[in-house]
Design a protein around this motif. Structure first.
Motif, short mmCIF file in Angstrom:
data_model
loop_
_atom_site.label_atom_id
_atom_site.label_comp_id
_atom_site.label_asym_id
_atom_site.label_seq_id
_atom_site.Cartn_x
_atom_site.Cartn_y
_atom_site.Cartn_z
N ILE A 386 0.88 -1.17 0.00
CA ILE A 386 0.00 0.00 0.00
C ILE A 386 0.91 1.22 0.00
CG2 ILE A 386 -1.73 1.29 1.28
CD1 ILE A 386 -2.72 -1.34 2.43
N VAL A 387 0.74 2.09 -1.01
CA VAL A 387 1.66 3.21 -1.18
C VAL A 387 0.96 4.53 -0.87
CG1 VAL A 387 3.02 1.97 -2.89
CG2 VAL A 387 1.14 3.44 -3.64
N ALA A 388 1.78 5.56 -0.63
CA ALA A 388 1.23 6.89 -0.33
C ALA A 388 0.59 7.50 -1.57
CB ALA A 388 2.36 7.79 0.19
N PRO A 389 -0.63 7.99 -1.46
CA PRO A 389 -1.28 8.59 -2.63
C PRO A 389 -0.74 9.97 -2.99
CG PRO A 389 -2.68 8.78 -0.69
CD PRO A 389 -1.50 7.95 -0.27
N LEU A 390 0.01 10.60 -2.05
CA LEU A 390 0.60 11.91 -2.30
C LEU A 390 1.68 12.14 -1.25
CD1 LEU A 390 -1.79 14.70 -0.99
CD2 LEU A 390 -1.83 12.36 -0.21
N SER A 391 2.50 13.16 -1.45
CA SER A 391 3.53 13.50 -0.47
C SER A 391 2.90 14.18 0.73
CB SER A 391 4.57 14.42 -1.12
OG SER A 391 5.20 13.78 -2.21
N GLY A 392 3.45 13.91 1.88
CA GLY A 392 2.91 14.52 3.08
C GLY A 392 3.55 13.96 4.32
N VAL A 405 -7.09 -6.59 6.74
CA VAL A 405 -7.71 -5.42 6.12
C VAL A 405 -8.45 -5.86 4.88
CG1 VAL A 405 -5.93 -3.85 6.99
CG2 VAL A 405 -5.69 -4.84 4.72
N ARG A 406 -9.46 -5.10 4.54
CA ARG A 406 -10.29 -5.40 3.38
C ARG A 406 -10.16 -4.28 2.36
NH1 ARG A 406 -16.81 -6.71 3.53
NH2 ARG A 406 -16.94 -7.73 1.48
N ALA A 407 -10.31 -4.60 1.09
CA ALA A 407 -10.25 -3.60 0.03
C ALA A 407 -11.20 -2.45 0.34
CB ALA A 407 -10.61 -4.23 -1.31
N GLY A 408 -10.68 -1.22 0.25
CA GLY A 408 -11.48 -0.04 0.52
C GLY A 408 -11.41 0.43 1.96
N MET A 409 -10.76 -0.33 2.83
CA MET A 409 -10.66 0.02 4.25
C MET A 409 -9.58 1.07 4.46
SD MET A 409 -9.85 -2.69 7.29
CE MET A 409 -9.37 -2.16 8.94
N GLU A 410 -9.85 2.09 5.31
CA GLU A 410 -8.85 3.10 5.65
C GLU A 410 -7.86 2.52 6.64
OE1 GLU A 410 -10.50 6.79 6.90
OE2 GLU A 410 -11.85 6.98 5.17
N VAL A 411 -6.57 2.66 6.30
CA VAL A 411 -5.54 2.09 7.17
C VAL A 411 -4.63 3.16 7.77
CG1 VAL A 411 -5.55 -0.10 5.95
CG2 VAL A 411 -4.00 1.72 5.19
N GLY A 412 -4.78 4.41 7.37
CA GLY A 412 -3.95 5.47 7.91
C GLY A 412 -4.32 6.81 7.31
N THR A 413 -3.52 7.85 7.67
CA THR A 413 -3.82 9.21 7.23
C THR A 413 -2.53 9.96 6.93
OG1 THR A 413 -5.71 9.21 8.74
CG2 THR A 413 -5.06 11.33 7.82
N HIS A 421 -5.62 13.28 4.27
CA HIS A 421 -6.02 12.37 3.20
C HIS A 421 -5.95 10.94 3.71
CE1 HIS A 421 -5.54 15.70 0.21
NE2 HIS A 421 -4.65 16.09 1.11
N ALA A 422 -7.00 10.17 3.44
CA ALA A 422 -7.04 8.79 3.89
C ALA A 422 -6.14 7.91 3.04
CB ALA A 422 -8.47 8.26 3.84
N ILE A 423 -5.49 6.94 3.70
CA ILE A 423 -4.74 5.90 3.01
C ILE A 423 -5.66 4.68 2.96
CG2 ILE A 423 -2.67 4.46 3.01
CD1 ILE A 423 -1.48 6.58 5.00
N VAL A 424 -6.01 4.27 1.76
CA VAL A 424 -7.02 3.22 1.57
C VAL A 424 -6.38 1.97 1.00
CG1 VAL A 424 -9.18 2.63 0.40
CG2 VAL A 424 -8.80 4.96 1.21
N ALA A 425 -6.72 0.84 1.59
CA ALA A 425 -6.19 -0.44 1.10
C ALA A 425 -6.81 -0.77 -0.26
CB ALA A 425 -6.50 -1.55 2.09
N PRO A 426 -5.96 -1.02 -1.29
CA PRO A 426 -6.53 -1.34 -2.61
C PRO A 426 -7.00 -2.79 -2.73
CG PRO A 426 -4.14 -1.33 -2.70
CD PRO A 426 -4.50 -0.91 -1.31
N ARG A 427 -6.60 -3.64 -1.76
CA ARG A 427 -6.99 -5.06 -1.81
C ARG A 427 -7.04 -5.59 -0.39
NH1 ARG A 427 -2.18 -3.95 -3.11
NH2 ARG A 427 -2.75 -3.65 -5.28
N SER A 428 -7.57 -6.76 -0.22
CA SER A 428 -7.64 -7.40 1.09
C SER A 428 -6.34 -8.14 1.39
CB SER A 428 -8.81 -8.37 1.14
OG SER A 428 -10.03 -7.69 0.94
N GLY A 429 -6.10 -8.30 2.67
CA GLY A 429 -4.91 -9.04 3.06
C GLY A 429 -4.64 -8.94 4.55
#
Length: 984
Positions: A386-392, A405-413, A421-429
């Motif tokens: 899971i990668v950062a969607p932007l710098s911050g 975690v499940r796809a679409g779940m917020e895992v951080g900020t 900005h929410a960090i969202v899991a793109p897949r389950s795992g």
């Protein structure tokens, strides 16, 4: 003082406009490099600054209801493009107000906004001002800051190019007026919009925006063309030195370009760029200036604004300055950190910029062609990361190693530019490792955490099993707690006051009115606009909903279906500041009235309250006379029925809203007045207690109240019943034995009878609700049902004035015609009238105008009028009862007791046969002849005789009246006009 400082220079950040800092410096004996605290407060509040501009004769943009087209929402405090929204669709205005307010609150600590006319084709022109302690104010020239992205400046030019000299002079004169006489000491910038759609000499060619009471980021271009050091000038002015006698004339043209550490998405939205400068090569030479601290090894912090340097060029003219700027940008090389230099190069190359054919929205309209392509990208991480969607900056990691975690779940900020900005899991795992560090800076595309694959269904089951469905999060608990503060059970003292007056609460009334669980409340968390003088806790506890409870639900859904039963309910809460109309209270009412207009909802309005509220100090404005509530409510006339209910005291604005309703219901304890005791006393009209003003008996007799109720419970029940007439048909109703109708009218044609017995026998049992029963008692008006179908009914009552139509009765009937016509309710007229009331006393009531209303309104009806002549139908009064003519409606029928004539039979005989009767000297013989003539006239005018001439359509058995009406209703469509309804 401990550091042996004499003065504090606040720079050009937000502290430079902070009145508390200026005040603290003064208290500590330090010189604040800038104006005093009072002027910072004035110009730091856009609304207050705008009022000041009006006072000194400076043009400003129109606000609120004065604006017909697009509007712009602005934060009252702050700047930098934050808290700004352009609204083209008024239906989205409330949402945009909320969004702008939230952004402004986060950025500046205040959610207040104002709404102005949006100038679509605008240039942004600034005037650099300076004021000294001797009271002198001068202008140091203009700047053009039109080239903006999302309301934030990118390129600034001094002086403003291609600006009409006359217009430039007018703008600079206006700028000086803003500071003259204020005692302003220091630098300031006055900002204006120039409307390119107007000629330069037009009064609306420019308008005031704001005053920035500080040094501006773009002060550098003014320095280059004037040769002044503005910071040094600030220091001298703060020391009390006067301005120089002569202000330098501008020489040449200067351009400033803001260099930001940012990446730009294909949507044109800048995102903060993290990273470290590995190599920096800046341009140099004549006419080149760079203000900045960036150098190799510099690391940008994406949590703050992205400005890292200002590139300023100066040349003899605009063409030379533009060419020099293009070369300087091409030579500026920054490596290791993404910047907007490619974007600036693209802007400088555009012919629209070179020719200055741009406005403030030009960049945002052309973003697709302006953003350099390709945009900066990052190499993708492995498929399990899971990668950062932007710098911050990583401000939240919500999982630990081993979590599923499940796809679409917020895992951080991640936080960037003060936004999260929410960090969202793109897949389950299952979380295998966490690479990011809490509080650390991370670049776009960098790995945050790694996942081991896991079965999607297994992860979902585990997450649900581990989820506490009854857990109340902190944010939800806060919402519950705030809502609870406004509930009746948590306000015992307020409820006790209501019980002492035998009244219910506003919420109890609405709960009783609406079907169970159907009411959705709007604006429950609103509080009074008094934060400047009361604590937030006090306001939440004592001004819940700001004294206006409103929302949408259903009324009578069991009889009419959910769609037909939708209704808007409004109730002033007398336990909150005596039910007065405050700033937020009005805003909520206006919002709900807008919903009612859009959805064409009926309204039930509990209007108890004391009128306007003077204590709302947070509101922007002077008098509140621009509030749209009363006009908006009046404009709904004819759209859907509006029922007003008042108990207790209803004065001023509350009373006007009550009086604007289509149907008014008042309880026996009501006191209603266009002005309350305070207004009466203030007008020099005497001192009265509330109970001496407008007792309900006065309004019942005057006709201002349609229905008199025992108490609020009875009033609410009546409102439900009345609303039902406008909601459609109900299942067929029972009626009395129709044969009873044959025996109501006496055989003696001169004997009075009770018309209400006809009404009770003819219509569905218990369905009749009389309106304005205390006024013009010779005319009965009300709503009833025939086999479940709603009808309006008018009738003459021969017990009053023999059923003659007087001026008041005509007003009453004509207004009732309008009510039925607006909402498509057919009318049944039960006629028993000797005609219009005549005589010298009658003429004093203006019957020639008021009587004519029945004809004017009747001629325009879209609904059918079914006329049943019960007994007398004489003259113009009978025609008016039938809608203007006995042939105006689908049918006019008569009972066998019906009698007709151009005027009353007895009077016609006395007038027509006066000489003959006077010639008979014997009194008994004269009376016998008179009775014979009357009998002859009656024979010619009785129903069966008139029917032979087709002046009426039929003479019917009274027992068949209901059948005739039902068949007439079934064969005749009733169209609603939607026209407004007179209040009288």
């Amino acid at each position: 003082m401990a550091a042996q400082c004499e003065a504090v220079h606040p720079g050009y950040g937000f502290l430079s406009e902070n009145p508390e800092l200026a005040h603290a410096c003064a208290e500590a004996g330090l010189i604040f490099i800038g104006p005093d605290a009072d002027l910072l407060r004035l110009f730091g509040d856009k609304a207050a600054a705008k009022r000041h501009a009006r006072l000194v004769g400076v043009p400003v943009l129109a606000e609120g209801d004065d604006v017909s087209g697009p509007v712009i929402v602005k934060a009252v405090a702050g700047g930098g493009g934050r808290g700004i929204r352009v609204v083209h669709d008024r239906l989205t205005l409330n949402a945009q107000l909320a969004a702008a307010g939230a952004e402004a609150l986060a950025a500046f600590g205040s959610e207040e906004v104002l709404v102005e006319r949006y100038v679509a084709s605008a240039r942004h022109i600034e005037v650099q001002l300076a004021g000294d302690a001797q009271g002198r104010v001068v202008t140091l020239g203009t700047r053009d800051c039109t080239l903006q992205r999302r309301h934030q400046k990118l390129i600034e030019i001094a002086p403003a190019q291609a600006l009409d000299p006359g217009l430039s002079e007018r703008i600079q004169d206006a700028a000086i007026r803003l500071l003259n006489g204020t005692g302003y000491v220091g630098l300031a910038t006055a900002e204006f919009l120039v409307d390119r759609d107007f000629p330069s000499d037009h009064p609306d060619a420019f308008a005031f925006l704001e005053v920035n009471p500080r040094l501006q980021v773009e002060h550098t271009v003014t320095e280059e063309v004037t040769g002044l050091d503005l910071v040094a000038l600030q220091l001298r002015l703060a020391r009390g030195e006067p301005l120089p006698d002569a202000v330098p004339e501008p020489r040449g043209v200067a351009v400033q370009l803001r260099i930001n550490a940012e990446t730009i998405g294909n949507d044109g939205v800048p995102r903060a760029s993290g990273g470290t400068i590995s190599r920096l090569c800046a341009p140099g030479g004549p006419g080149i200036r760079i203000d900045g601290a960036a150098q190799s090894g510099f690391a940008a912090n994406p949590r703050f604004d992205a400005l890292i340097a200002k590139l300023i060029v100066h040349a003899a003219d605009w063409e030379g300055a533009l060419a020099r700027a293009r070369r300087a940008v091409a030579e500026y090389n920054i490596e290791g950190l993404a910047t907007n230099l490619p974007l600036l190069a693209e802007l400088l190359a555009r012919p629209e910029v070179a020719e200055l054919e741009i406005d403030t929205g030009w960049f945002d309209r052309n973003v697709a062609s302006l953003v350099p392509s390709p945009a900066l990208t990052h190499a993708s991480a492995d498929a399990e990361s899971i990668v950062a969607p932007l710098s911050g900056v990583v401000v939240g990691i919500d999982v630990v190693v081993g979590d599923r975690v499940r796809a679409g779940m917020e895992v951080g900020t991640i936080e960037a530019l003060k936004m999260q900005h929410a960090i969202v899991a793109p897949r389950s795992g299952v979380v295998r490792a966490i690479a990011a560090r809490l509080g650390g800076v991370i670049e776009e595309g960098a790995v945050i955490l790694s996942l081991d694959p896991a079965d999607e269904e297994e992860v979902a089951v585990t997450l649900v099993e581990n989820l506490d469905l009854d857990k109340i999060r902190t944010d939800l608990a806060e919402v519950h707690a705030r809502h609870a503060l406004g509930l009746d059970e948590n306000r015992p003292e307020a409820m006790e006051r209501r019980r002492r007056t035998n009244q219910r609460s506003a919420r109890e009334n609405l709960d009783d009115l609406f079907d169970p669980d159907s009411f959705i409340e709007y604006g429950a968390l609103t509080i009074a606009a008094q934060r400047r003088r009361r604590s937030l806790d006090d306001l939440m506890r004592n001004t819940p909903a700001d004294g206006m409870i409103g929302g949408v639900g259903t009324v009578n859904a069991g009889d009419h279906g959910e769609d037909a039963a939708k209704c808007l309910g409004l109730a002033y809460d007398y336990t909150v500041l005596a039910g007065t109309q405050g700033y937020n209270n009005h805003r909520k009412t206006d919002r709900l009235l807008g919903i009612a207009a859009d959805l064409k909802l009926p309204i039930v309005f509990y209007t108890e309250g004391g009128g306007g509220r003077p204590g709302d100090v947070d509101s922007v404005g002077a008098t509140g006379l621009d509030v749209p509530t009363f006009r908006s409510f009046a404009a709904l006339s004819g759209t859907a029925p509006r029922i007003g209910i008042t108990s207790g005291y209803a004065f001023a604005g509350n009373a006007v809203l009550f009086g604007s309703c289509d149907i008014t219901i008042a309880t026996r304890d009501a006191h209603i007045g266009v002005g309350g005791p305070a207004m009466i006393e203030g007008g020099g009209l005497g001192v009265y207690s509330p109970k001496q003003v407008g007792p309900v008996e006065v309004h019942w007799q005057s006709g201002a109240v349609d229905v008199l109720a025992e108490d609020e419970a009875d009033a609410t029940d009546l409102a439900r019943r009345l609303l039902s007439f406008f909601q459609g048909r109900v299942s067929g109703g029972d009626a009395a034995d129709q044969r009873l109708l044959r025996h109501i009218v006496p055989e003696n044609r001169l004997r009075v009878f009770d018309m209400r017995k006809v009404i009770d026998g003819l219509f569905d049992k218990g369905s009749f609700v009389e309106l304005r029963g205390g006024y013009a008692k010779g005319m009965i008006t009300g709503l009833a049902r025939l086999n479940g179908r709603a009808i309006g009914m008018i009738a003459n009552d021969c017990r009053y004035l023999s059923g003659a139509v007087d001026a008041e009765g005509s007003d009453k009937a004509a207004r009732f015609f309008q009510l039925c016509d607006a909402f498509g309710i057919p009318i049944v007229s039960l006629c028993d009238t000797p005609g219009f009331m005549v005589g010298p006393e009658a003429e004093k009531t203006a019957p020639i105008r008021r009587g004519a209303r029945m004809f004017i309104v009747g001629s325009a009806l879209s609904v059918p009028v079914f006329t049943v002549v019960i007994r007398k139908a004489y003259g113009l009064g009978a025609q008016a009862m039938a809608g203007g003519s006995l042939h105006a409606g689908p049918f006019t029928v008569a009972w066998p007791t019906g009698e007709f004539g151009g005027m009353g039979l007895e009077g016609a005989v006395r007038l027509g046969y006066r000489k003959e009767l006077e010639a008979i000297t014997d009194a008994k013989e004269r009376e016998a002849r008179y009775q014979q003539l009357v009998a002859n006239s009656y024979e010619r005018g009785k129903a069966v005789s008139v029917a032979q001439f087709l002046e009426i359509d039929a003479v019917i058995d009274p027992a068949d009246t209901r059948k005739w009406l039902l068949r007439g209703l079934a064969s005749t469509p009733a169209r609603r006009s939607g026209r407004y309804i007179d209040t009288w």
